[in-house]
Design a protein around this motif. Structure first.
Motif, short mmCIF file in Angstrom:
data_model
loop_
_atom_site.label_atom_id
_atom_site.label_comp_id
_atom_site.label_asym_id
_atom_site.label_seq_id
_atom_site.Cartn_x
_atom_site.Cartn_y
_atom_site.Cartn_z
N ARG A 263 10.16 8.64 -11.54
CA ARG A 263 10.95 9.79 -11.13
C ARG A 263 12.08 9.32 -10.20
N PHE A 264 13.27 9.96 -10.32
CA PHE A 264 14.41 9.56 -9.49
C PHE A 264 15.38 10.72 -9.37
N TRP A 265 16.26 10.63 -8.38
CA TRP A 265 17.31 11.62 -8.21
C TRP A 265 18.51 11.20 -9.02
N ASN A 266 18.89 12.02 -9.98
CA ASN A 266 20.01 11.73 -10.86
C ASN A 266 21.28 12.34 -10.26
N ASP A 267 22.18 11.46 -9.79
CA ASP A 267 23.41 11.93 -9.15
C ASP A 267 24.32 12.66 -10.14
N GLU A 268 24.27 12.28 -11.40
CA GLU A 268 25.13 12.93 -12.39
C GLU A 268 24.67 14.36 -12.66
N LYS A 269 23.36 14.56 -12.78
CA LYS A 269 22.81 15.90 -13.04
C LYS A 269 22.57 16.70 -11.76
N LYS A 270 22.58 15.98 -10.62
CA LYS A 270 22.30 16.61 -9.33
C LYS A 270 20.91 17.28 -9.33
N LYS B 182 1.80 10.92 -19.90
CA LYS B 182 2.61 10.20 -18.91
C LYS B 182 1.89 10.01 -17.58
N VAL B 183 2.19 8.87 -16.96
CA VAL B 183 1.87 8.61 -15.56
C VAL B 183 3.17 8.20 -14.89
N ALA B 184 3.23 8.32 -13.55
CA ALA B 184 4.51 8.12 -12.86
C ALA B 184 4.42 7.06 -11.78
N TYR B 185 5.53 6.33 -11.62
CA TYR B 185 5.72 5.33 -10.56
C TYR B 185 6.34 6.00 -9.35
N PRO B 186 6.49 5.26 -8.24
CA PRO B 186 7.06 5.86 -7.03
C PRO B 186 8.48 6.38 -7.26
N LEU B 187 8.84 7.29 -6.43
CA LEU B 187 10.16 7.92 -6.51
C LEU B 187 11.25 6.90 -6.24
N ALA B 188 12.26 6.88 -7.11
CA ALA B 188 13.48 6.10 -6.87
C ALA B 188 14.59 7.09 -6.54
N LEU B 189 15.40 6.78 -5.54
CA LEU B 189 16.35 7.77 -5.03
C LEU B 189 17.65 7.84 -5.81
N ASP C 122 1.39 0.86 -7.52
CA ASP C 122 2.57 1.71 -7.40
C ASP C 122 2.57 2.84 -8.42
N VAL C 123 1.46 3.07 -9.08
CA VAL C 123 1.30 4.27 -9.90
C VAL C 123 0.74 5.36 -8.99
N VAL C 124 1.57 6.33 -8.68
CA VAL C 124 1.21 7.31 -7.65
C VAL C 124 0.93 8.70 -8.21
N GLU C 125 1.06 8.84 -9.53
CA GLU C 125 0.82 10.16 -10.11
C GLU C 125 0.21 10.02 -11.50
N THR C 126 -1.00 10.51 -11.65
CA THR C 126 -1.66 10.55 -12.95
C THR C 126 -2.32 11.92 -13.08
N PHE D 157 0.85 -1.20 0.00
CA PHE D 157 0.00 0.00 0.00
C PHE D 157 0.88 1.24 0.00
N TYR D 158 0.65 2.11 -0.99
CA TYR D 158 1.33 3.39 -1.07
C TYR D 158 0.31 4.49 -0.77
N PRO D 159 0.51 5.27 0.28
CA PRO D 159 -0.43 6.36 0.57
C PRO D 159 -0.60 7.31 -0.60
N GLU D 160 0.48 7.51 -1.38
CA GLU D 160 0.39 8.41 -2.54
C GLU D 160 -0.57 7.88 -3.60
#
Length: 375
Positions: free
Chosen positions: A245-252, A366-373, A218-222, A104-107
């Motif tokens: 969506r994720f945090w890209n370490d290369e692009k910061k 587009k629709v989005a899945y949970p955030l990956a860090l 796990d689709v949390v954004e539409t 269960f994802y609250p989002e």
């Protein structure tokens, strides 16, 4: 004078004793000749369905008591009167939103509440595994349902909500992303997913349903208007593009990447691979060990492209999938077996095409899945 031998003098019985004995005898006789089976009709009334086709699906019971009992009701539905149009909002069409859920994802729930389609026209259906994670997800889901349906604003409350539990053992004990995506686990995992989808679909599809929206847990954004946006295309099967969506370490900075590779157009290579396979083997997408060279909708996205650009598809994923109810009523389901070397949602697309229904994809919607860090 001595009494004659054998004579007995009787003592006079108390009238109160006689009355108590008589009452006891009457009670025993009534108990013995009464019905040996207790009447639970009163307690059954609370659980018996008031209508034979309405949940809960307890059997309809004839009323007990005096007089001639009324016959069970007969429900009549004319499916020709069920509209499935590009304007479901104007025509007040019923939506069945189905979600297989292991976590269960609250989002996810928050996203449901943001849907702009009238909630009184949306029935929610869930199916969860009988695992530790599934039990925890069920508990959290029920909490949010209670909060929304009992205490939330009227506009947030859904038409009805159905929760099912799987009646089979899950093939994987972990729902971690790495474990779920191992190639060796795909056939048994997706076969189980197909069984869950079929159980959920066949248990909830009603005669008044116009559209079925499959939405992964796990689709949390539409977009809030996703139902209206997809339905306006008037296609029997239509899918948006799914990203993570994720945090890209290369692009910061925050970034996004393609995530669902089950939306594709077939290729000669994939068709040739299938010809060499055994009858129970399946083709899988997104694995270097099985290069199919299919055209993946995940990579067709253009930042400056038309939002509602359409492309024909041969395979679809189930992350976000809008289906006209007539497609499922025609018999298109999710094969838990190798169907033309495809399984689950991709097998569904193949089955639908065999029935004459063409799947369509929207690469720029587009629709989005949970955030990956991390990348």
């Amino acid at each position: 004078m001595a009494r004659p031998m054998g004579s007995v003098r009787l003592k006079k019985t108390n009238p109160v004793t006689l009355a108590v004995g008589a009452a006891l005898c009457i009670f025993i006789i009534y108990f013995l000749i009464g019905s040996s089976a207790p009447d639970f009709s009163a307690s059954r009334k609370a659980t018996a369905a008031s209508h034979p086709l309405s949940p809960p699906t307890s059997p309809f019971r004839k009323p007990t008591g005096g007089g001639k009992p009324k016959p069970p009701p007969v429900a009549r539905y004319n499916l020709n009167n069920v509209t499935i149009t590009p304007n479901p909002l104007e025509n007040r069409e019923n939506i069945l939103l189905l979600t297989p859920m292991a976590r269960f994802y609250p989002e996810y729930w928050d996203n449901l509440l943001r849907l702009s389609y009238p909630h009184e026209l949306i029935t929610l259906g869930f199916i969860l595994p009988r695992t530790k994670e599934g039990n925890a997800a069920t508990t959290e889901l029920q909490k949010r349902i209670t909060k929304t349906q009992k205490y939330g604003p009227e506009k947030d409350r859904f038409k009805s909500i159905i929760i099912l539990r799987e009646d089979f053992e899950p093939p994987l004990t972990s729902q971690d992303e790495a474990e779920r995506h191992k190639m060796a686990n795909q056939k048994i995992r997706r076969a189980a997913m197909a069984r869950s989808r079929n159980s959920l679909l066949f248990s909830t599809l009603g005669p008044s349903t116009s559209w079925v929206l499959w939405l992964d847990a796990d689709v949390v954004e539409t977009p809030p208007d996703i139902i209206q946006d997809l339905a306006r295309h008037d296609k029997p099967i239509i899918v948006p593009n799914c990203f993570q969506r994720f945090w890209n370490d290369e692009k910061k900075e925050m970034d996004e990447r393609p995530y669902d590779f089950n939306n594709w157009q077939d290729s000669p290579t994939a068709l040739d691979l299938a010809k060499e396979m055994g009858p129970d083997d399946i083709l899988l997408e997104g694995y270097s060990e099985m290069a199919t060279f299919r055209a993946l909708m995940a990579y067709m996205h253009k930042e400056d492209g038309l939002l509602h650009e359409e492309v024909p598809l041969d395979g679809v994923g189930g992350a976000a999938l809008l289906v006209k109810a007539d497609v499922h009523r025609d018999g298109a389901m999710f094969p838990p077996f190798a169907f033309y070397h495809l399984i689950e949602t991709e097998g569904f697309a193949k089955m639908a095409k065999r029935l004459g229904w063409q799947p369509i994809g929207l690469p720029n919607y587009k629709v989005a899945y949970p955030l990956a860090l991390t990348i």
